[in-house]
Design a protein around this motif. Structure first.
Motif, PDB file in Angstrom:
ATOM      1  N   ASP A 155       0.820  -1.227   0.326  1.00  0.00           N
ATOM      2  CA  ASP A 155       0.697   0.006  -0.266  1.00  0.00           C
ATOM      3  C   ASP A 155       0.136   1.536  -0.243  1.00  0.00           C
ATOM      4  N   THR A 156       1.730   1.023   0.165  1.00  0.00           N
ATOM      5  CA  THR A 156       2.818   2.333   0.420  1.00  0.00           C
ATOM      6  C   THR A 156       3.170   3.014  -0.956  1.00  0.00           C
ATOM      7  N   ALA A 157       2.579   4.217  -1.419  1.00  0.00           N
ATOM      8  CA  ALA A 157       2.380   5.112  -2.612  1.00  0.00           C
ATOM      9  C   ALA A 157       2.612   6.332  -2.201  1.00  0.00           C
ATOM     10  N   VAL A 158       2.054   7.241  -2.773  1.00  0.00           N
ATOM     11  CA  VAL A 158       1.754   8.814  -2.847  1.00  0.00           C
ATOM     12  C   VAL A 158      -0.024   8.450  -3.307  1.00  0.00           C
ATOM     13  N   TYR A 159      -0.782   9.090  -2.381  1.00  0.00           N
ATOM     14  CA  TYR A 159      -2.151   8.713  -2.546  1.00  0.00           C
ATOM     15  C   TYR A 159      -2.214  10.264  -3.061  1.00  0.00           C
ATOM     16  N   LEU A 160      -3.096  10.356  -3.814  1.00  0.00           N
ATOM     17  CA  LEU A 160      -4.007  11.640  -4.214  1.00  0.00           C
ATOM     18  C   LEU A 160      -5.064  11.695  -4.553  1.00  0.00           C
ATOM     19  N   CYS A 161      -6.362  12.957  -4.561  1.00  0.00           N
ATOM     20  CA  CYS A 161      -7.305  12.030  -4.442  1.00  0.00           C
ATOM     21  C   CYS A 161      -7.462  13.570  -5.483  1.00  0.00           C
ATOM     22  N   THR A 162      -9.600  13.328  -6.260  1.00  0.00           N
ATOM     23  CA  THR A 162      -9.111  13.592  -7.304  1.00  0.00           C
ATOM     24  C   THR A 162     -10.883  13.694  -7.748  1.00  0.00           C
ATOM     25  N   ALA A 163     -11.498  14.576  -8.256  1.00  0.00           N
ATOM     26  CA  ALA A 163     -12.451  15.192  -7.795  1.00  0.00           C
ATOM     27  C   ALA A 163     -13.103  15.821  -9.241  1.00  0.00           C
TER      28      ALA A 163
END
Length: 121
Positions: free
Chosen positions: A89-97
């Protein structure tokens, strides 16, 4: 100007939990679907989860049953509760909308800057 600002994340050991949040602000007239992607070094960006305005959710198979996506329409915020975390699960998490800008005349997709989630073995 529309902005998506993420918060939370951090570092935990395998089996732990973290939460990431993302809030839309600025010239936001309306928010449609919201979701989360992640990108680990050397890998392509991967879709993780999404949620409609009415709260209908979908998850990528590897996180299904472990992650929970939710939203607060009044705050224009989307959350991702991540439980039983594993190193993958290690990662950069990005939200989008998908957002209607009060200054615009059409729907557009926006992205947050990304927030680090690290899971150690």
């Amino acid at each position: 100007q529309v902005q998506l600002v993420e918060s939370g994340g951090g570092s935990v050991q395998t089996g732990g939990s973290l939460r990431v949040s993302c809030t839309a602000s600025g010239s936001v007239a309306a928010v449609n679907g919201m979701g989360w992607y992640r990108q680990a070094p050397g890998k392509v960006r991967e879709w993780v989860a999404e949620i409609t305005t009415d709260g209908i959710t979908h998850y990528e198979n590897s996180v299904k049953g472990r992650f929970i996506i939710s939203r607060d329409n009044g705050r224009r915020t989307v959350n991702l509760q991540m439980n039983n975390l594993i190193p993958e699960d290690t990662a950069v998490y990005l939200c989008t909308a998908n957002i209607w800008d009060i200054k615009g005349s059409y729907w557009s997709d926006y992205w947050g800057q990304g927030i680090q989630v690290t899971v150690s073995a």
